[in-house]
Structures are given as structure tokens and as C-alpha cells.
Motif scaffolding. Structure first.
Motif, mmCIF file in Angstrom:
data_model
loop_
_atom_site.group_PDB
_atom_site.id
_atom_site.type_symbol
_atom_site.label_atom_id
_atom_site.label_comp_id
_atom_site.label_asym_id
_atom_site.label_seq_id
_atom_site.Cartn_x
_atom_site.Cartn_y
_atom_site.Cartn_z
ATOM 1 N N GLU A 433 0.647 -1.181 0.012
ATOM 2 C CA GLU A 433 0.113 -0.218 0.179
ATOM 3 C C GLU A 433 0.864 1.109 -0.242
ATOM 4 O O GLU A 433 2.116 1.195 0.523
ATOM 5 C CB GLU A 433 -0.888 0.086 1.208
ATOM 6 C CG GLU A 433 -0.286 0.160 2.608
ATOM 7 C CD GLU A 433 -1.194 0.248 3.750
ATOM 8 O OE1 GLU A 433 -2.527 -0.104 3.382
ATOM 9 O OE2 GLU A 433 -0.828 0.223 4.666
ATOM 10 N N LYS A 434 0.420 2.098 -0.563
ATOM 11 C CA LYS A 434 1.160 3.525 -0.771
ATOM 12 C C LYS A 434 0.396 4.716 -0.089
ATOM 13 O O LYS A 434 -0.658 5.206 -0.270
ATOM 14 C CB LYS A 434 1.071 3.913 -1.965
ATOM 15 C CG LYS A 434 2.021 2.868 -3.162
ATOM 16 C CD LYS A 434 2.139 3.327 -4.597
ATOM 17 C CE LYS A 434 3.130 2.478 -5.314
ATOM 18 N NZ LYS A 434 3.457 2.898 -6.708
ATOM 19 N N LYS A 435 0.944 5.053 0.975
ATOM 20 C CA LYS A 435 0.720 6.241 1.881
ATOM 21 C C LYS A 435 1.795 7.306 1.860
ATOM 22 O O LYS A 435 3.053 6.879 1.753
ATOM 23 C CB LYS A 435 0.044 5.795 3.168
ATOM 24 C CG LYS A 435 -1.028 5.034 2.990
ATOM 25 C CD LYS A 435 -1.641 4.337 4.349
ATOM 26 C CE LYS A 435 -2.731 3.373 4.151
ATOM 27 N NZ LYS A 435 -4.062 4.301 3.657
ATOM 28 N N SER A 436 1.320 8.493 2.516
ATOM 29 C CA SER A 436 2.597 9.152 3.036
ATOM 30 C C SER A 436 2.711 9.044 4.519
ATOM 31 O O SER A 436 2.291 9.704 5.302
ATOM 32 C CB SER A 436 2.196 10.651 2.610
ATOM 33 O OG SER A 436 3.480 11.566 2.879
ATOM 34 N N SER A 437 3.468 8.213 4.804
ATOM 35 C CA SER A 437 3.864 7.735 6.238
ATOM 36 C C SER A 437 4.807 8.599 7.105
ATOM 37 O O SER A 437 5.541 9.090 6.442
ATOM 38 C CB SER A 437 4.097 5.936 6.182
ATOM 39 O OG SER A 437 3.156 5.484 5.635
ATOM 40 N N ARG A 438 4.488 8.422 8.277
ATOM 41 C CA ARG A 438 5.490 9.235 9.390
ATOM 42 C C ARG A 438 6.198 8.227 10.230
ATOM 43 O O ARG A 438 6.814 7.409 10.058
ATOM 44 C CB ARG A 438 4.898 10.542 9.872
ATOM 45 C CG ARG A 438 4.574 11.434 8.515
ATOM 46 C CD ARG A 438 5.643 12.156 8.109
ATOM 47 N NE ARG A 438 5.347 13.169 7.075
ATOM 48 C CZ ARG A 438 4.962 13.078 5.560
ATOM 49 N NH1 ARG A 438 5.204 11.680 5.221
ATOM 50 N NH2 ARG A 438 4.965 13.949 4.599
ATOM 51 N N GLY A 439 5.677 8.503 11.441
ATOM 52 C CA GLY A 439 6.120 7.676 12.598
ATOM 53 C C GLY A 439 5.573 6.298 12.583
ATOM 54 O O GLY A 439 4.788 5.785 12.011
ATOM 55 N N ALA A 440 6.713 5.335 13.341
ATOM 56 C CA ALA A 440 6.233 3.961 13.355
ATOM 57 C C ALA A 440 6.698 3.447 14.727
ATOM 58 O O ALA A 440 7.833 3.896 15.078
ATOM 59 C CB ALA A 440 7.213 3.259 12.385
ATOM 60 N N SER A 441 6.037 2.385 15.169
ATOM 61 C CA SER A 441 6.066 1.873 16.410
ATOM 62 C C SER A 441 6.202 0.248 16.348
ATOM 63 O O SER A 441 5.481 -0.011 15.577
ATOM 64 C CB SER A 441 5.011 2.161 17.726
ATOM 65 O OG SER A 441 4.890 3.806 17.675
ATOM 66 N N PHE A 442 6.871 -0.341 17.128
ATOM 67 C CA PHE A 442 7.220 -1.700 17.214
ATOM 68 C C PHE A 442 6.874 -2.374 18.312
ATOM 69 O O PHE A 442 7.272 -2.041 19.449
ATOM 70 C CB PHE A 442 8.705 -2.139 16.776
ATOM 71 C CG PHE A 442 9.157 -1.422 15.468
ATOM 72 C CD1 PHE A 442 8.827 -1.831 14.235
ATOM 73 C CD2 PHE A 442 9.528 0.086 15.684
ATOM 74 C CE1 PHE A 442 9.315 -1.029 13.085
ATOM 75 C CE2 PHE A 442 9.825 0.597 14.391
ATOM 76 C CZ PHE A 442 9.777 0.119 13.322
ATOM 77 N N GLY A 443 5.817 -3.384 18.116
ATOM 78 C CA GLY A 443 5.591 -4.433 19.549
ATOM 79 C C GLY A 443 4.625 -5.387 19.074
ATOM 80 O O GLY A 443 4.284 -5.508 17.895
ATOM 81 N N ASP A 444 4.406 -6.247 20.151
ATOM 82 C CA ASP A 444 3.439 -7.508 19.802
ATOM 83 C C ASP A 444 2.177 -6.931 20.404
ATOM 84 O O ASP A 444 1.877 -7.371 21.255
ATOM 85 C CB ASP A 444 4.081 -8.659 20.547
ATOM 86 C CG ASP A 444 3.453 -9.851 20.047
ATOM 87 O OD1 ASP A 444 2.137 -9.938 19.369
ATOM 88 O OD2 ASP A 444 3.773 -11.042 20.727
ATOM 89 N N PHE A 445 1.169 -6.489 19.734
ATOM 90 C CA PHE A 445 -0.026 -6.039 19.983
ATOM 91 C C PHE A 445 -1.008 -7.245 20.312
ATOM 92 O O PHE A 445 -1.879 -7.005 21.196
ATOM 93 C CB PHE A 445 -0.653 -5.079 19.275
ATOM 94 C CG PHE A 445 -1.419 -5.756 17.924
ATOM 95 C CD1 PHE A 445 -2.983 -5.843 18.272
ATOM 96 C CD2 PHE A 445 -0.841 -6.062 16.842
ATOM 97 C CE1 PHE A 445 -3.857 -6.461 17.111
ATOM 98 C CE2 PHE A 445 -1.832 -6.596 15.941
ATOM 99 C CZ PHE A 445 -2.936 -6.988 15.974
ATOM 100 N N ASN A 446 -1.081 -8.404 19.761
ATOM 101 C CA ASN A 446 -1.890 -9.475 20.052
ATOM 102 C C ASN A 446 -1.153 -10.618 20.687
ATOM 103 O O ASN A 446 -1.683 -11.759 20.846
ATOM 104 C CB ASN A 446 -2.491 -9.859 18.674
ATOM 105 C CG ASN A 446 -1.394 -10.215 17.749
ATOM 106 O OD1 ASN A 446 -0.051 -9.999 17.859
ATOM 107 N ND2 ASN A 446 -1.997 -10.802 16.390
#
Length: 569
Positions: A433-446
Motif C-alpha cells: 500500500e502507498k501512503k505518506s507515512s511518518r512515525g512507526a512503533s514496534f511491538g507485539d499487540f496481540n
């Protein structure tokens, strides 16, 4: 079995004495091995927030293109990751829906509790960092803004109180990255805040009104070059819920005006004290080495991390620190502008680094992207750290012309091949998918044993990339519970030894691009079912704790009093 020994405690190099042989023959995935697959499930799980940051495709000022950060954090201590998303607003005075806090329901879905929790800042927000600044056992939230910053004190009942002014850290201006760390080893967490440019709309040139408003012959928004930078701020924690600014006293370059973006604390020279790395846009990056006397020495040029290998300053956006070659020395990865490369600085030891971007395969394939959020993470659980990068341009005009770049861009994952090189596998793992992305966070949400990725997208819904890794590799997740003031053990280093696989990770507040990662440390261990040894180098207390023969595929909670809890999935 737990053993208490004394060594340096803050994210330093691994101990010299090891009972388990460490080799560089990390388990390497074959070309036929099943790769992780990522699926954007944001809408399905209830993350229905749309970022508003000025007009969607009509950008007049820089601030309309540069937000913002996001966070994975467990604000109610229920062992499920919640989500915090920053939001912008409009320059005409219209407000927005505010920042969003989503509570994890424990079943893979989220509920919006922004208003009921009192954390729904309606400022023009940029970044977010989480830490237990008041040492009461739960995570507080610090939000940087265009305007006064905010500190949301966690009340322990799923509500927050905004106390930025009372605490003395409600910085004005245009703040960006922020991170908490214990710079003086006294147990409580201090705060560094990066600031960007001095922005006054009525006094700021518009596209085409200055030479700084041109890009490849096209009129575009102005900045940061052509605008005045802002000074950063450093605050020492007084231990009573308040802070005192100590920027000049700490010999930090807060009085000099650069374009500050992302901030990370970690011991980068192995002396047991936290250092600082600052990614600056269009100006040299900083590395501040801790002098152990409440002062720092800026050594970016000498250390080799201020510029790229050509001696040129870059547009430093996001930053992540990890050990990509498993040699026990933390390396630095910085994201940059399009028509330039992102940069990987290999730690050569004793505070010196080398630009190994092209040698590791990270150079040419990054040229067409404008990159922001980033993180080292083991997405395929094979025992080494891969790299995620969120991409998106600041100029909507990029969509109209053939400039070898676009406004809407795909995000990327580089697979670590286990031989100090990387391969771009983005198209193979589902990042299309193509978006104008910025911040990113990492973790095991499930809590399924795979690292997921949360991405904030400009003027769009967020992306929550669920990692559907089915290759059969194992993992272990480690959470630390500190004693004294540093309840979440920020700055502590955890090392994993498993049948020839070695990995180390540091607990950090703030990282990526203006974002916050899960406080739990995730380690892939390949096919190993037993972890030979977990070594915890505790921050502040200078203590080492060792646990042996721990089952993999477990969530482990380790306490500073040598207690361990193991929960298998």
C-alpha cells in the motif's frame, strides 16, 4: 537459577566472561523458507482515527507535512499493548478531534478511550514518549507540540491529568522528538526535547517566494533551510515530580539552533553511562557522550556519525539503535530525504563508527524514498535484527512529475541475511500500500510472539501491520520490573544466549521518528526451544542478574529482586 553480580549496568557491552560459546554463525533463513507476511488490520481492529494535518494535498507551510509520531504502550499494566496516535490541526484556527488513545481489549481489538482518559490533546501534536517519570509504577505520556508541550500523568485508574506546566516541561515553540533517560544514574528519569524551526505563519515565506521554496524547479513549501532553527531543551528530574532545565549546565548544544528531530538514549561507547544521539534535519547529527559528571561532550564528527561517508550532512529524520551484526556493540540507523540514502553507522567500539550503508545493501534501494520512522526488529524470529522503514514525501507536487519519487510511497522491510548484509523484501511480505507515512512503533499487540508495526500516516488512517509469521521460528519476550525510582528499568540491557545465537537489546523511552516502542524486549531464537542464558544488566543499580535454561515461546517478567515469571503462549 538467579545470580546477583556487580557490573556496569546501562546498555554497555556484553560481559567478557561467558559460559556459552558465541559464534557469528547465526541461523540463516533459506530462500525457500516462509517469510513473515504483514496485513494492515487497523480498520478491522477499531483504529478508526484519521490524522488531520492541514489540507490533505495543499501544503503551504512545512508544519502541514511533517507530523507525527505514534506509540505502543501498556498504560493500564494489563500486559496488552495499547495505542497512542498524535494528531495535527489547521492553521485557520479550526480544531480537530485531538490525539487518540486506544485501549487494547485483549482479544485483538481496540476501544477509543481518548476522551474518558483525558489524554486527547487538541494541540498541533508532533511526537510522543512514554515513561514512568514519577516512579509510581505506571507509564505517563509526554506529547510534543507546535505550541506548549504536555505531560499526561497516569492516575492509575485509566485516566490522566495534564501536568506539564506544574512539572516544568511545557516547552513552547515547535518541539519534535523527546526521550527519557537516567543521565546521572540517580534512578529517576531525565528528559531531552528536540526542537525544530521557529515558525510564525505570517512571517514565513510561501512556495516560490524564496530560493528555499524551489525543488527541482517546482514551487514547494519552504524549509527547514531558509528558516531559523530552534534550540533543544534538557531537563533534569528533581525526584519530586518536577524538572529543572539543565541544557547549558550539561554542556548540551541547546543554545545553538539546529533542526532537531529524533532522540535516543543508549550507552554507545560501553562505559556504563547513557549517551544521546540526535538526528538533525539538514544539519550535522549529534552524538553526546556522557562524561559521568552531569555533563556531555558532543563528538559527532570525531565519532563518524555527524555526516555520511562522503562527509555530507543529511536530512536526519528517524533513528533506531540495534546490534545488526550481533557483535555486542550498538549500531545506529538514520533515515533521510529522497535522492539520498538512509545511513547505517556500524559501531567499531570505543565511540567510533563507520558508514556501512552500501556494503550492507541499504544504499541504492533507498534513493527514491523519503524515510521517517524506523526500527531494528527480528520480524522472522531467526535471531538477527531486520529493519523497517516508513516512507512518504513532504511535497504533494511529487505526484505530478516524473522525479523518481512520489508523495505516496510504500513502506519497506529489509531482511537481515545473517552475514552483515540486508535484502529488501518489502514486496514479498505484503508491504504494497502507498501512503505518506511518518512515525512507526514496534511491538507485539496481540501477544502471538511476532513483532507488529504501527504506522501514523499523514492525513489518513493509521496502518497496523499484523505480522503473520508462520515459519516455525521461536521467540522470547522479556519485560523488566525495576526497583526504586526507575520502575520500568529504562536504560537496562538484556542479552540472550541460545545455542550459538546471541542478541542484546536496550529498554528505551522514545525512538524511531517521534515515537514510542513496546517496553517489552522481543528476541527471535530460530528453532531453539531453550534459552541457555538470559543476562540482565540493570540500569542505575549496576547489578547483573542471570537466568539459565528458560523455555522459548514465552513472555518472561524479571524483577530486580531476582524473581522471574514465565508465561508460555
Amino acid at each position: 537459577m538467579a545470580l546477583g553480580l556487580l557490573i556496569l549496568g546501562n546498555c554497555s557491552e556484553k560481559p567478557k566472561e561467558k559460559s556459552v560459546e558465541i559464534t557469528k554463525e547465526i541461523q540463516q533463513p533459506s530462500e525457500t523458507q516462509t517469510k513473515p507476511k504483514f496485513k494492515n488490520v487497523a480498520s478491522q481492529v477499531g483504529l478508526d482515527f484519521k490524522n488531520l494535518n492541514g489540507e490533505e494535498l495543499k501544503k503551504i507551510f512545512l508544519i502541514e507535512s511533517e507530523a507525527g509520531g505514534c506509540a505502543f504502550l501498556d498504560f493500564n499494566n494489563d500486559s496488552f499493548l495499547d495505542v497512542y496516535l498524535t494528531n495535527g490541526t489547521f492553521l485557520n484556527g479550526e480544531t480537530n478531534g485531538g490525539n487518540r488513545l486506544y485501549k487494547n481489549n485483549g482479544n485483538g481489538t481496540f476501544t477509543d478511550v481518548s476522551e474518558s482518559s483525558g489524554s486527547d490533546s487538541k494541540s498541533w501534536s508532533m511526537g510522543v514518549a512514554a515513561a514512568d517519570y514519577d516512579s509510581d509504577g505506571d507509564l505517563d505520556i509526554y506529547v510534543t507540540n507546535y505550541g506548549e508541550n504536555q505531560l499526561y500523568q497516569n492516575n492509575g485508574d485509566e485516566t490522566f491529568s495534564e501536568v506539564g506546566k506544574e512539572a516544568g516541561i511545557n516547552v513552547g515553540g515547535w518541539s519534535t522528538g523527546a526521550a527519557f533517560g537516567d543521565y546521572d544514574n540517580d534512578g529517576d528519569l531525565d528528559l531531552y526535547v528536540a526542537n525544530y524551526v521557529s515558525f510564525v505563519p505570517d512571517k514565513t515565506p510561501k512556495p516560490g517566494e524564496t530560493k528555499f521554496g524551489k525543488w527541482k524547479g517546482v514551487d514547494v513549501i519552504v524549509g527547514p533551510q531558509g528558516l531559523e532553527g530552534e534550540s533543544d531543551n534538557f531537563f533534569e528530574n528533581n525526584g519530586d515530580g518536577t524538572f529543572t532545565e539543565k541544557t547549558k549546565e550539561a554542556n548540551l548544544l541547546g543554545g545553538e539552533k539546529f533542526y532537531g528531530f529524533s532522540v535516543v538514549w543508549q550507552d554507545l561507547n560501553g562505559d556504563g553511562w547513557l549517551d544521546l544521539y540526535i538526528a538533525n534535519d539538514s544539519t550535522p547529527n549529534f552524538i553526546y557522550f556522557n562524561q559521568k559528571d552531569k555533563t556531555f561532550q558532543e563528538s559527532g564528527i570525531i565519532s563518524g556519525v555527524a555526516y555520511n561517508e562522503d562527509g555530507k550532512e543529511q536530512a536526519g529524520m528517524g533513528v533506531s539503535i540495534g546490534d545488526f551484526n550481533s557483535d555486542s556493540k550498538p549500531d545506529i540507523f538514520v533515515t533521510n530525504f529522497s535522492d539520498d540514502t538512509n545511513t547505517l553507522y556500524q559501531n567499531d567500539g570505543k565511540g567510533f563508527f563507520s558508514d556501512v550503508t552500501f556494503q550492507t545493501g541499504l544504499g541504492e534501494s533507498s534513493l527514491k524514498y523519503l524515510s521517517w520512522g524506523t526500527g531494528f526488529a527480528d520480524f522472522d524470529n531467526d535471531g538477527d535484527e531486520d529493519i523497517f522503514i516508513s516512507n512518504g514525501h513532504i511535497y504533494p507536487e511529487a505526484e505530478k512529475f516524473n522525479f523518481n519519487t512520489k508523495f505516496f510511497q510504500e513502506n519497506q522491510i529489509y531482511e537481515n541475511l545473517g552475514n552483515s548484509t540486508f535484502k529488501d523484501v518489502s514486496s514479498l511480505v505484503g508491504l504494497s500500500e502507498k501512503k505518506s507515512s511518518r512515525g512507526a512503533s514496534f511491538g507485539d499487540f496481540n501477544n502471538d510472539g511476532n513483532i507488529d508495526v504501527l504506522v501514523l500516516n499523514l492525513n489518513d488512517l493509521p496502518s497496523l501491520y499484523q505480522n503473520e509469521n508462520l515459519n516455525g521460528n521461536n521467540f522470547i519476550s522479556v519485560q523488566l520490573v525495576g526497583e526504586g525510582k526507575n520502575t520500568f528499568a529504562v536504560g537496562s540491557l538484556v542479552e540472550i544466549y541460545a545455542n550459538g545465537v546471541y542478541s542484546q537489546k536496550c529498554i528505551k523511552s522514545g525512538s524511531s521518528f517521534l515515537s514510542q516502542n513496546d517496553y517489552r524486549l522481543h528476541f527471535g531464537v530460530g528453532k531453539n526451544k531453550i534459552i541457555d542464558k538470559i543476562v540482565v544488566n540493570w540500569a542505575t543499580t549496576n547489578k547483573k542478574t542471570v537466568f539459565e535454561q528458560v523455555n522459548s515461546n514465552s513472555f518472561v517478567k524479571i524483577y530486580a529482586n531476582d524473581k522471574i515469571e514465565v508465561k508460555a503462549i
